[in-house]
Design an enzyme around this catalytic site. Structure first.
Site, PDB file in Angstrom:
ATOM      1  CD  GLU A   1      -2.140   1.178   3.000  1.00 16.25           C
ATOM      2  OE1 GLU A   1      -3.268   2.016   3.494  1.00 16.25           O
ATOM      3  OE2 GLU A   1      -2.087   0.388   3.725  1.00 16.25           O
ATOM      4  CG  PHE A   2       1.793   5.814  -2.270  1.00 14.52           C
ATOM      5  CD1 PHE A   2       3.088   5.679  -2.059  1.00 14.52           C
ATOM      6  CD2 PHE A   2       0.794   6.593  -2.182  1.00 14.52           C
ATOM      7  CE1 PHE A   2       3.763   7.124  -2.044  1.00 14.52           C
ATOM      8  CE2 PHE A   2       1.337   7.949  -2.205  1.00 14.52           C
ATOM      9  CZ  PHE A   2       2.947   8.064  -2.107  1.00 14.52           C
ATOM     10  CB  ILE A   3       0.858   5.470   3.691  1.00 14.56           C
ATOM     11  CG1 ILE A   3       0.324   4.132   3.869  1.00 14.56           C
ATOM     12  CG2 ILE A   3       0.395   6.460   4.658  1.00 14.56           C
ATOM     13  CD1 ILE A   3       0.497   3.475   5.349  1.00 14.56           C
TER      14      ILE A   3
ATOM     15  CG  ASP B   1      15.887  -1.003  12.522  1.00 19.41           C
ATOM     16  OD1 ASP B   1      16.195  -0.191  13.467  1.00 19.41           O
ATOM     17  OD2 ASP B   1      15.919  -1.050  11.154  1.00 19.41           O
TER      18      ASP B   1
END
Length: 297
Positions: free
Chosen positions: A96-98, A201
């Site tokens: 998904e592109f956020i 991380d």
């Protein structure tokens, strides 16, 4: 179709991704390990990372981590869609592109959402993860273990100490570090440790916010571990007082938290020593020496 099948990324987007047209492919500032692009389509945008020099296993591990965090329904993470090999060599991950907002995430909200993820993401198998993954480019071993002190000593500190010995011939840090591992149990007295889903991380480069100001975390090195281990990269994360107070409202602070804090920093200082060289050795060594004095061993 012939041209499309030459590129497995475009092939997926134009079939499973439900797009009929890719309108633009634009580079996005990725990390130092992978190339990152945004594919804009008539069905929305997709975020794609590629690496020409490795097979799919690293991205598969990332997808499993993102999926586990996504499933908790707590903090926002990009939903993973597809991992696979590139045609000639290398691999890719589509997710998904956020669209990120202008400001960094609200510290208080980040603390609360992270604690909610830790509370929701539990494991019945103990400490570890279904797959090994990487911390930076260092392998991170996630073999299941029922005992946290053993897991952290063997698969986190012990692994990094052995790497330092093998890579730099650093027998001093190895021997002192092993002495700490053998004697660190008193730091965990009077607490019960449940396996929580950790990002693994969490530093400022892996924390952002969406256009509504909601916190977003990405590029994980997930495993199930002691919740306090999540703060091991706090020296690079800029967590403020409101972050911790909101976090501890959901996940109460355990006795001895301050005594253990540097033990969790140590894993990441050792990893930075192994990845980037001797500039990080003194930080790791001073933590080890301080604990050996505190524990009188």
């Amino acid at each position: 179709m012939a041209a499309m099948s030459e590129d497995p990324i475009q092939e997926w987007i134009l079939t499973e991704g439900k797009a009929t047209q890719i309108t633009r492919i634009r580079p996005i500032g990725g990390g130092c390990i992978n190339l990152a692009n945004c594919y804009d389509t008539d069905a929305g945008s997709f975020f794609v990372k590629t690496n020409r020099s490795i097979g799919p296993s690293m991205f598969e591990a990332e997808a499993i981590g993102l999926g586990a965090m996504y499933e908790t329904g707590t903090i926002r993470v990009p939903k993973p869609f597809k991992v696979g090999p590139l045609r000639n060599s290398g691999s890719y991950i589509i997710m998904e592109f956020i669209e990120f907002g202008a400001s960094r995430s609200n510290q208080s909200e980040l603390g609360r959402k992270l604690a909610e993820m830790h509370k929701a993401g539990k494991s019945e198998k103990g400490f570890g993860f279904p797959v090994d993954n990487t911390i930076g480019s260092t392998p991170q071993i996630n073999t299941w273990c029922s005992d946290w002190i053993q897991f952290y000593g063997e698969h986190r500190l012990g692994y990094q100490l052995k790497l330092a010995q093998d890579q730099y011939g650093d027998s001093t840090i190895y021997q002192k570090g092993q002495r700490l591992i053998k004697n660190m149990a008193p730091l965990f007295e009077n607490i019960s440790i449940e396996p929580c889903l950790l990002h693994g991380d969490l530093w400022s480069g892996n924390i952002s916010s969406d256009k509504n100001g909601e916190p977003v975390i990405l590029d994980p090195a997930c495993y199930y571990g002691h919740s306090e281990a999540e703060f091991g990269m706090s020296w690079c994360a800029g967590f403020g007082g409101s972050f911790y107070s909101s976090y501890f409202e959901v996940m109460p602070k355990q006795p001895g938290f301050e005594k253990r804090r540097d033990l969790y920093l140590l894993y990441h200082y050792l990893n930075h020593y192994n990845l980037f060289g001797s500039g990080y050795r003194s930080s790791a060594m001073s933590i080890i020496d301080d604990y050996l004095r505190m524990l009188k061993v």
